[in-house]
Design a protein around this motif. Structure first.
Motif, PDB file in Angstrom:
ATOM      1  N   LEU A 223       0.809  -1.216   0.000  1.00  0.00           N
ATOM      2  CA  LEU A 223       0.000   0.000   0.000  1.00  0.00           C
ATOM      3  C   LEU A 223       0.847   1.274   0.000  1.00  0.00           C
ATOM      4  CD1 LEU A 223      -2.675  -0.990   2.693  1.00  0.00           C
ATOM      5  CD2 LEU A 223      -3.035  -0.874   0.222  1.00  0.00           C
ATOM      6  N   VAL A 224       2.117   1.146   0.378  1.00  0.00           N
ATOM      7  CA  VAL A 224       2.983   2.324   0.510  1.00  0.00           C
ATOM      8  C   VAL A 224       3.010   3.159  -0.762  1.00  0.00           C
ATOM      9  CG1 VAL A 224       5.365   3.085   0.815  1.00  0.00           C
ATOM     10  CG2 VAL A 224       4.443   1.294   2.282  1.00  0.00           C
ATOM     11  N   SER A 225       3.091   2.510  -1.900  1.00  0.00           N
ATOM     12  CA  SER A 225       3.216   3.247  -3.164  1.00  0.00           C
ATOM     13  C   SER A 225       1.980   4.083  -3.496  1.00  0.00           C
ATOM     14  CB  SER A 225       3.505   2.270  -4.311  1.00  0.00           C
ATOM     15  OG  SER A 225       2.441   1.334  -4.443  1.00  0.00           O
ATOM     16  N   TYR A 226       0.860   3.821  -2.816  1.00  0.00           N
ATOM     17  CA  TYR A 226      -0.365   4.576  -3.068  1.00  0.00           C
ATOM     18  C   TYR A 226      -0.572   5.689  -2.032  1.00  0.00           C
ATOM     19  CZ  TYR A 226      -1.819   1.070  -6.492  1.00  0.00           C
ATOM     20  OH  TYR A 226      -1.891   0.258  -7.594  1.00  0.00           O
ATOM     21  N   MET A 227       0.341   5.821  -1.083  1.00  0.00           N
ATOM     22  CA  MET A 227       0.167   6.788   0.006  1.00  0.00           C
ATOM     23  C   MET A 227       0.893   8.096  -0.256  1.00  0.00           C
ATOM     24  SD  MET A 227       0.337   4.615   3.541  1.00  0.00           S
ATOM     25  CE  MET A 227      -0.936   3.433   3.963  1.00  0.00           C
ATOM     26  N   ILE A 233       4.184   9.065   7.019  1.00  0.00           N
ATOM     27  CA  ILE A 233       4.683   9.507   8.332  1.00  0.00           C
ATOM     28  C   ILE A 233       3.708   9.115   9.437  1.00  0.00           C
ATOM     29  CG2 ILE A 233       5.241  11.532   9.727  1.00  0.00           C
ATOM     30  CD1 ILE A 233       6.311  12.835   7.155  1.00  0.00           C
ATOM     31  N   GLN A 234       2.405   9.269   9.178  1.00  0.00           N
ATOM     32  CA  GLN A 234       1.402   8.865  10.157  1.00  0.00           C
ATOM     33  C   GLN A 234       1.482   7.368  10.435  1.00  0.00           C
ATOM     34  OE1 GLN A 234      -2.390  10.146   8.653  1.00  0.00           O
ATOM     35  NE2 GLN A 234      -1.954  12.327   8.910  1.00  0.00           N
ATOM     36  N   GLU A 235       1.678   6.594   9.382  1.00  0.00           N
ATOM     37  CA  GLU A 235       1.781   5.143   9.547  1.00  0.00           C
ATOM     38  C   GLU A 235       3.016   4.767  10.361  1.00  0.00           C
ATOM     39  OE1 GLU A 235      -0.129   2.403   8.423  1.00  0.00           O
ATOM     40  OE2 GLU A 235      -1.626   3.978   8.307  1.00  0.00           O
ATOM     41  N   LEU A 236       4.113   5.469  10.146  1.00  0.00           N
ATOM     42  CA  LEU A 236       5.321   5.196  10.921  1.00  0.00           C
ATOM     43  C   LEU A 236       5.081   5.445  12.408  1.00  0.00           C
ATOM     44  CD1 LEU A 236       8.182   6.648   8.675  1.00  0.00           C
ATOM     45  CD2 LEU A 236       7.981   4.289   9.491  1.00  0.00           C
ATOM     46  N   ASN A 237       4.383   6.520  12.708  1.00  0.00           N
ATOM     47  CA  ASN A 237       4.097   6.846  14.105  1.00  0.00           C
ATOM     48  C   ASN A 237       3.174   5.817  14.742  1.00  0.00           C
ATOM     49  OD1 ASN A 237       5.685   9.169  13.989  1.00  0.00           O
ATOM     50  ND2 ASN A 237       3.964  10.461  13.340  1.00  0.00           N
ATOM     51  N   SER A 251       7.037  -9.090  11.491  1.00  0.00           N
ATOM     52  CA  SER A 251       6.396  -8.562  10.285  1.00  0.00           C
ATOM     53  C   SER A 251       6.227  -7.052  10.374  1.00  0.00           C
ATOM     54  CB  SER A 251       5.038  -9.230  10.066  1.00  0.00           C
ATOM     55  OG  SER A 251       5.180 -10.609   9.861  1.00  0.00           O
ATOM     56  N   CYS A 252       5.901  -6.565  11.571  1.00  0.00           N
ATOM     57  CA  CYS A 252       5.704  -5.123  11.740  1.00  0.00           C
ATOM     58  C   CYS A 252       7.016  -4.363  11.561  1.00  0.00           C
ATOM     59  CB  CYS A 252       5.106  -4.833  13.115  1.00  0.00           C
ATOM     60  SG  CYS A 252       4.791  -3.086  13.409  1.00  0.00           S
ATOM     61  N   PHE A 253       8.136  -4.925  12.026  1.00  0.00           N
ATOM     62  CA  PHE A 253       9.424  -4.252  11.890  1.00  0.00           C
ATOM     63  C   PHE A 253       9.847  -4.186  10.422  1.00  0.00           C
ATOM     64  CE2 PHE A 253       9.364  -5.783  16.261  1.00  0.00           C
ATOM     65  CZ  PHE A 253       9.767  -4.644  16.947  1.00  0.00           C
ATOM     66  N   HIS A 254       9.553  -5.224   9.675  1.00  0.00           N
ATOM     67  CA  HIS A 254       9.819  -5.189   8.231  1.00  0.00           C
ATOM     68  C   HIS A 254       8.981  -4.097   7.571  1.00  0.00           C
ATOM     69  CE1 HIS A 254      10.461  -6.451   4.114  1.00  0.00           C
ATOM     70  NE2 HIS A 254       9.160  -6.605   3.942  1.00  0.00           N
ATOM     71  N   TYR A 255       7.745  -3.993   7.988  1.00  0.00           N
ATOM     72  CA  TYR A 255       6.842  -2.970   7.465  1.00  0.00           C
ATOM     73  C   TYR A 255       7.398  -1.571   7.746  1.00  0.00           C
ATOM     74  CZ  TYR A 255       2.680   0.060   7.449  1.00  0.00           C
ATOM     75  OH  TYR A 255       1.792   1.080   7.238  1.00  0.00           O
ATOM     76  N   ARG A 256       7.924  -1.361   8.938  1.00  0.00           N
ATOM     77  CA  ARG A 256       8.475  -0.055   9.301  1.00  0.00           C
ATOM     78  C   ARG A 256       9.705   0.277   8.467  1.00  0.00           C
ATOM     79  NH1 ARG A 256       7.323   2.866  13.410  1.00  0.00           N
ATOM     80  NH2 ARG A 256       9.494   3.380  13.890  1.00  0.00           N
ATOM     81  N   ARG A 257      10.506  -0.731   8.148  1.00  0.00           N
ATOM     82  CA  ARG A 257      11.683  -0.485   7.303  1.00  0.00           C
ATOM     83  C   ARG A 257      11.268  -0.037   5.908  1.00  0.00           C
ATOM     84  NH1 ARG A 257      13.726  -5.153   9.880  1.00  0.00           N
ATOM     85  NH2 ARG A 257      13.162  -6.465   8.102  1.00  0.00           N
ATOM     86  N   VAL A 258      10.245  -0.667   5.377  1.00  0.00           N
ATOM     87  CA  VAL A 258       9.746  -0.289   4.050  1.00  0.00           C
ATOM     88  C   VAL A 258       9.226   1.138   4.084  1.00  0.00           C
ATOM     89  CG1 VAL A 258       7.989  -0.765   2.309  1.00  0.00           C
ATOM     90  CG2 VAL A 258       9.219  -2.653   3.387  1.00  0.00           C
ATOM     91  N   ALA A 260      10.004   3.579   6.180  1.00  0.00           N
ATOM     92  CA  ALA A 260      11.094   4.535   6.368  1.00  0.00           C
ATOM     93  C   ALA A 260      11.875   4.738   5.077  1.00  0.00           C
ATOM     94  CB  ALA A 260      12.014   4.046   7.483  1.00  0.00           C
ATOM     95  N   ALA A 261      12.154   3.655   4.366  1.00  0.00           N
ATOM     96  CA  ALA A 261      12.899   3.749   3.106  1.00  0.00           C
ATOM     97  C   ALA A 261      12.116   4.544   2.075  1.00  0.00           C
ATOM     98  CB  ALA A 261      13.203   2.350   2.581  1.00  0.00           C
ATOM     99  N   TYR A 262      10.811   4.330   2.027  1.00  0.00           N
ATOM    100  CA  TYR A 262       9.978   5.040   1.057  1.00  0.00           C
ATOM    101  C   TYR A 262       9.945   6.530   1.366  1.00  0.00           C
ATOM    102  CZ  TYR A 262       5.858   6.513  -1.569  1.00  0.00           C
ATOM    103  OH  TYR A 262       5.003   7.175  -2.410  1.00  0.00           O
ATOM    104  N   SER A 263       9.794   6.870   2.653  1.00  0.00           N
ATOM    105  CA  SER A 263       9.729   8.294   3.024  1.00  0.00           C
ATOM    106  C   SER A 263      11.035   9.007   2.722  1.00  0.00           C
ATOM    107  CB  SER A 263       9.362   8.436   4.505  1.00  0.00           C
ATOM    108  OG  SER A 263      10.339   7.820   5.330  1.00  0.00           O
TER     109      SER A 263
END
Length: 269
Positions: A223-227, A233-237, A251-258, A260-263
């Motif tokens: 979903l990151v590419s559509y945000m 930033i809200q999702e990271l928080n 799984s959540c930590f992998h999600y946070r890495r993605v 952060a990299a996208y932002s």
């Protein structure tokens, strides 16, 4: 004494009961398979006496209360078999009629009324609630939905797949279908950001009930590419707090890495 459906009429009568329950309560938001011995307990918890039970006397097979649907485990095999049979017949007739219509258009001959595509949608819904990874049913729904131009048809499909995920939270076919629906919405409608927000909340909700659900968190990464950058930033928080409460769920930590990299990529660009 009968040990279950013993004739073809009985089998399809059971399927009709199932589809009637689904049609009579379009707000069902959770489905599950329960042992027959649990029906009495559920009736008592809901305040039903022996003289009055829900679902017009079908409570020994289906239990529907407060938009929660329970299906007896002792009918699952037969019910799934008959649902697939009826669905495949409807799909075959739908496709054959479509080919006949194409030939009639070439020859400028009027075509007889088409078998309602709603039959294919109705029976495929039944199949998928019982067997979420039956790819033929998902493909049939894509075939019909690809011809639609109303947002309501796609949002209803998101609702159905969400219902299926309530019982099969790790079904890759269901998550993949949701991504296809979101792609379709992004191409034609302007309500995508609201849907993306709800989609992220759905993954978090499922993550609470289904631990280490890689497929769900992979979907959230997608979903990151559509945000927008603000949403990222809200999702990271939000995910920081969730990760603190679920330290064993990688799984959540992998999600946070993605995220952060996208932002970082967006800010650099």
């Amino acid at each position: 004494m009968k040990q279950g459906p013993s004739s073809e009429d009985d089998c399809f009568s059971l399927l009709k009961q199932f589809e009637h329950v689904l049609e009579s309560d379009p707000l069902i938001d959770e489905v599950g398979f329960i042992h027959p011995s649990q029906f009495t307990m559920l009736d008592k918890e809901a305040g039903f006496s022996n003289e009055f039970q829900p679902n017009n006397g079908t409570s020994s097979k289906f239990w529907n209360q407060d938009h929660k649907l329970g299906i007896s485990t002792d009918i699952l095999v037969q019910l799934c078999k008959d649902a697939k049979h009826v669905f495949l017949l409807a799909l075959q007739e739908y496709k054959s009629h479509g080919n006949a219509c194409d030939e009639s258009q070439i020859k400028n001959i009027s075509c007889s009324p088409c078998i309602p595509e709603s039959d294919v949608m109705k029976h495929s819904q039944s199949v998928l609630l019982l067997s979420s990874d039956f790819g033929t049913a998902w493909n049939a729904r894509k075939l019909i939905l690809s011809k639609k131009d109303h947002l309501s048809a796609f949002t209803e499909e998101l609702r159905l797949s969400g219902l299926i995920l309530s019982n099969s939270p790790k079904s890759e076919s269901t998550w993949s279908h949701r991504r296809w629906i979101i792609k379709m919405i992004s191409q034609s409608f302007s309500t995508l950001q609201e849907i993306i927000t709800k989609e992220s909340e759905l993954v978090e909700s499922i993550g609470e009930r289904s631990k280490m659900n890689y497929r769900a968190w992979h979907h959230r990464c997608w979903l990151v590419s559509y945000m927008t950058i603000e949403q990222v930033i809200q999702e990271l928080n939000k995910s920081k707090r969730w990760a603190g409460l679920h330290v064993a769920d990688s799984s959540c930590f992998h999600y946070r890495r993605v995220r952060a990299a996208y932002s970082v990529d967006v800010i650099v660009v």
